[in-house]
Scaffold this active site. Structure first.
Site, PDB file in Angstrom:
ATOM      1  N   ASP A 310      -4.581   0.412   1.313  1.00 34.89           N
ATOM      2  CA  ASP A 310      -4.865  -0.170   2.621  1.00 34.89           C
ATOM      3  C   ASP A 310      -5.319  -1.624   2.501  1.00 34.89           C
ATOM      4  OD1 ASP A 310      -5.415   0.125   5.552  1.00 34.89           O
ATOM      5  OD2 ASP A 310      -7.469  -0.266   4.893  1.00 34.89           O
ATOM      6  N   GLU A 363      -0.006  -1.905   1.826  1.00 39.43           N
ATOM      7  CA  GLU A 363      -0.010  -2.398   3.198  1.00 39.43           C
ATOM      8  C   GLU A 363      -0.422  -3.873   3.111  1.00 39.43           C
ATOM      9  OE1 GLU A 363      -2.169  -2.402   7.483  1.00 39.43           O
ATOM     10  OE2 GLU A 363      -3.252  -2.056   5.633  1.00 39.43           O
TER      11      GLU A 363
END
Length: 632
Positions: A310, A363
């Site tokens: 993330d 990401e």
């Protein structure tokens, strides 16, 4: 069954690797470990700046004097103790006295299980489990390969289904989710973070337990059962993992031993203004060892198939979400976080060294170069990267009224300019259906019929576009409401024909994706893609070929206006009969049934630089797939 693993002694090699920042299995050395006979436990903690440390827990009445820890004689800062009365399931914390005399009570950073929130103590546990997924583990290298069909269903476990309004358990979810995912043909599920987190409303992105599945849904063996069952059903499991920041809750990692141990002391480096959380100090070798060990832990102990990392952009840039004067340049005067770059490279090197049949996904929302390229080439070493540019451009295009789309045609085609610069995943994720952004179906313009037709056309275009696919739960049946972590998806909508049709389309897209090598084998190679018609902005039509290694091709055509187009001719690489293998306007999907009666004969006429052409009926707001019956 895998037996409980006793805590091996923390030796010289461990001290060296911890200090070097490359220890990849701290979970075997630090934390609380039950003795194999269940009688007592040994605990070890890294707290180099503490004056004193003791273990307080259920077995000693939370007495600060009952189980004092002793520091090792080396300079590692590791404290150790054996607690004779400790038993499986006992809650505990570390009582830390700082150099200035402050008393801190901290959960175990390497705990295998925590108390169910809002309680904050750790619990002694062991990870024995009789795995039944040997066949999956034997074959998963091919299933997780870059040339494999990959359609990922992103899930928030607490809000997918709530039987009787309650939070479900891992074992219960294992069966219901596997049944559903298999029925729709998805290849993997991606779990929004299940690492322990104190605030449910953070969706798991404010992690405190980097080695503990959240106790909200059950115990570690329950989560093992979840993964095991999905594997036995042929479904891969990807874990959303958050090494970018952590919450400042009193029991967590922040201010751990009375100093900024895991985070930077200077808030210009150690505090995240966007998420009101702490930033890991990637320049501290022990912190890198902690994080690398966490990533490998889930692959090693829980058989996880991939890590979606993330907020990588927030790690790479020192000035992320900061104004001038609010950040400190690196030693070269730049904005790049050199220590974070080193950490990400070491993480990926460790993952692919220890578990080469798994993968990592970044990401990363900027144009940082070579995110999914080998470290030896100067890349970060990720297996894949989310294509945020494609996501934003495609949704911005689809939001336009069709009459205006001719002026935004480049938004639809621009992604092909850079499509093979990285190994891309095309995400329509949870972030796009919250906080006033509206649901996918509600983003679409027009009346209800046009909204559904638009979304069907987008999904079919997405599934044919180079790259792996990811869709957040609820999108597959066109949920109208924005997603909320409270409650469950609006499953009653699937009883309505238009929503059920959308669900049927997604299942058929997954079936075709698996069946047609042209749609997945060369996702990351320019050899797998060829434009036929990229420039027809006046009609809002695009057409391209996807190609397999053996030369088979699939023609993909999207008509993104509500006007049906008759006799629209496109050059193709060969003659013969072409089957219409998918039509997003088909009646079973909720469409009007326009099309080409299942097949079209290629005419010997020049078009688009080719010797043969298909003259097609393009349904309104639709995407078609056609495949030659004979070799082309």
């Amino acid at each position: 069954m895998t037996p409980p693993t006793p805590l091996p002694s923390f030796g010289e090699t461990d001290a060296y690797l911890l200090g070097e920042g490359t220890h990849a299995r701290l979970y075997d050395r630090l934390g609380g470990h039950l003795e194999p006979n269940g009688q007592g436990a040994r605990l070890a903690l890294w707290a180099p700046n503490a004056r004193a440390v003791s273990v307080i827990g259920d077995w000693n009445g939370w007495d600060a004097h009952a189980d004092p820890m002793a520091p090792r004689s080396d300079s590692t800062g590791v404290w150790e103790v054996r607690c004779e009365k400790a038993r499986r399931g006992h809650a505990y914390k570390y009582r830390i006295v700082s150099q200035r005399g402050r008393i801190l009570e901290k959960a175990d950073p390497l705990a295998l299980l925590g108390e169910p929130p809002p309680s904050t103590a750790s619990r002694l546990w062991s990870l024995e489990y009789d795995w039944g997924d040997a066949e999956w583990m034997r074959t998963r290298a091919a299933r997780n390969g870059l040339d494999a069909p990959m359609a990922v269903y992103e899930v928030h476990l607490g809000s997918w289904r709530r039987p009787d309004g309650r939070l479900p358990g891992y074992r219960e979810l294992a069966h219901s989710l596997a049944d559903y995912v298999v029925s729709l043909g998805f290849t993997h599920v991606e779990l929004m973070p299940v690492t322990e987190h104190p605030f449910y409303g953070s969706w798991g992105y404010q992690t405190t337990g980097y080695f503990a599945p959240t106790a909200r849904y059950g115990e570690p063996q329950d989560f093992m059962y979840f993964v095991d069952h999905l594997h036995q059903r042929g479904i891969g499991v990807v874990l959303d993992w958050v090494p970018s920041h952590f919450p400042t809750d009193a029991h967590g990692l922040a201010d751990f031993d009375g100093t900024h141990l895991y985070e930077h002391a200077d808030p210009r480096q150690g505090f995240h203004p966007e998420w009101n959380s702490a930033i890991f100090n990637y320049g501290r070798n022990e912190v890198r060892s902690f994080l690398i060990s966490s990533g490998l832990f889930w692959l090693d102990r829980y058989h996880i198939d991939g890590l979606r990392v993330d907020a990588v952009a927030s790690m790479l840039y020192l000035d992320y979400a900061r104004q001038g004067g609010e950040w400190i340049p690196n030693r070269q005067g730049g904005r790049e976080n050199l220590e974070a770059i080193t950490f990400l490279q070491e993480l990926n090197r460790a993952v692919y060294r220890e578990h080469p049949d798994t993968f990592t996904v970044a990401e990363e929302s900027t144009a940082w170069p070579q995110v999914s390229r080998p470290i030896e080439m100067g890349g970060l070493g990720f297996g894949m990267k989310w294509n945020m540019g494609w996501m934003h451009d495609s949704l911005a295009y689809m939001k336009q009224d069709p009459v205006h789309r001719r002026f935004h045609h480049h938004r639809l085609t621009f992604s092909m300019v850079y499509a093979f610069s990285e190994n891309f995943v095309l995400p329509l994720s949870h972030d796009e259906v919250v906080y006033g952004k509206r649901s996918l179906i509600d983003k679409m313009p027009g009346d209800a019929w046009q909204q559904f037709a638009n979304l069907r056309a987008l999904f079919a275009y997405m599934w044919a576009h180079p790259g792996k696919k990811l869709l957040f739960m609820g999108g597959e049946f066109a949920q109208r409401r924005e997603w909320t972590h409270e409650g469950q998806l609006d499953w009653q909508l699937t009883e309505l024909p238009e929503h059920r049709g959308m669900q049927h389309l997604v299942g058929e897209l997954n079936r075709v994706l698996r069946a047609e090598p042209a749609l997945h084998e060369l996702d990351f190679s320019a050899e797998g893609f060829e434009w036929v018609e990229p420039n027809d902005a006046s009609h809002s039509v695009v057409a391209f070929l996807r190609r397999a290694r053996n030369g088979e091709v699939v023609l993909v055509v999207s008509n993104l206006t509500p006007v049906p187009r008759q006799n629209y001719c496109l050059g193709v690489p060969g003659g013969g009969t072409w089957h219409e293998i998918l039509n997003s306007d088909a009646r079973p999907f909720g469409g009007a049934g326009w099309g080409n009666l299942g097949e079209v004969e290629a005419a010997p006429m020049r078009s688009h630089g080719r010797k043969h052409a298909l003259c097609l009926t393009l349904p309104p707001l639709s995407t078609l797939y056609l495949k030659a019956v004979t070799d082309v």
